[in-house]
Motif scaffolding. Sequence first.
Motif, short mmCIF file in Angstrom:
data_model
loop_
_atom_site.label_atom_id
_atom_site.label_comp_id
_atom_site.label_asym_id
_atom_site.label_seq_id
_atom_site.Cartn_x
_atom_site.Cartn_y
_atom_site.Cartn_z
N CYS A 93 22.31 15.52 8.67
CA CYS A 93 22.45 14.57 9.77
C CYS A 93 23.89 14.09 9.78
O CYS A 93 24.61 14.20 8.78
N ASN A 181 18.78 11.50 13.21
CA ASN A 181 18.49 12.67 14.03
C ASN A 181 17.08 13.13 13.68
O ASN A 181 16.38 12.48 12.88
N ASP A 182 16.62 14.22 14.23
CA ASP A 182 15.25 14.66 13.98
C ASP A 182 15.01 14.98 12.51
O ASP A 182 13.93 14.72 11.97
#
Length: 264
Positions: A93, A181-182
């Motif tokens: 990330c 983030n994901d």
Amino acid sequence: MAETHPIPPKAARLPLNFDPAALQEDLAALGSGEWVAHFNTGFFSGDWSGAALRAVAGSANAMVADTHQGEFSDTTLLGRCNHLRGVVESFKCPLRSVRLLRLTAGSNIREHRDYDLGYDAGEVRVHVPVITNPGVEFFLDGKRIIMNEGECWYLDLNRPHRVRNRGESDRIHLVIDCQLNDWLRGMIAEATPDEGSESGFEPFRRLVLSESAMQEELGAITDRGIFLSHAVELGRKHGFDFLEDDVEAALQDARRKWMERWIA
């Protein structure tokens, strides 16, 4: 429809583990002059310092984690710390500030909040203990969270938190500021929540609320310093172990809740 993720708990151990012995080897790459005193001098007593591994403009002397100060990049120090660099590179990330933060024995970080950090704000702080000891007391929202060497922790530091090193050795954490983030949301979703345990002050507070004589005894004290020391002494007489900082934090929390109640 966009994928949604549950709001995380206030503290959770991420499914990442690192070799503390290897990380401790990297500390040998740090000279005494590379530890910089923390800039928030009003927040602590004793010795709280850090070494920047990723900072604004890649400056090893830059301890500020504020994104408004400029762009973040790796420092030369990170290039000399292979194992710590491996930890940093394991985060998939965007990263901002990365620091080693050291709290020496007997030092204390007073209760505060990091209002610029939070899951909803899109930026969170992760802690990896490199060196710690059983005497380190980290409290988040009044509950003690025990973090062991080599573990990786997500903490909601937008909440009130404080630290005291009551041990005989330094406490050094690798502290990583991450942009959500994901990948990171998924890691937090898989994390093991930890509700923590209450400090010795909380059961003492409940005892005082149940005993009118103790309420009168403490209520008669008008000097704040005397009140704090007497509360600690009274607690020890009844078998409770806590510090003046715990009482101060409880007073601040009560004042904050009162203000929030009336402001709302």
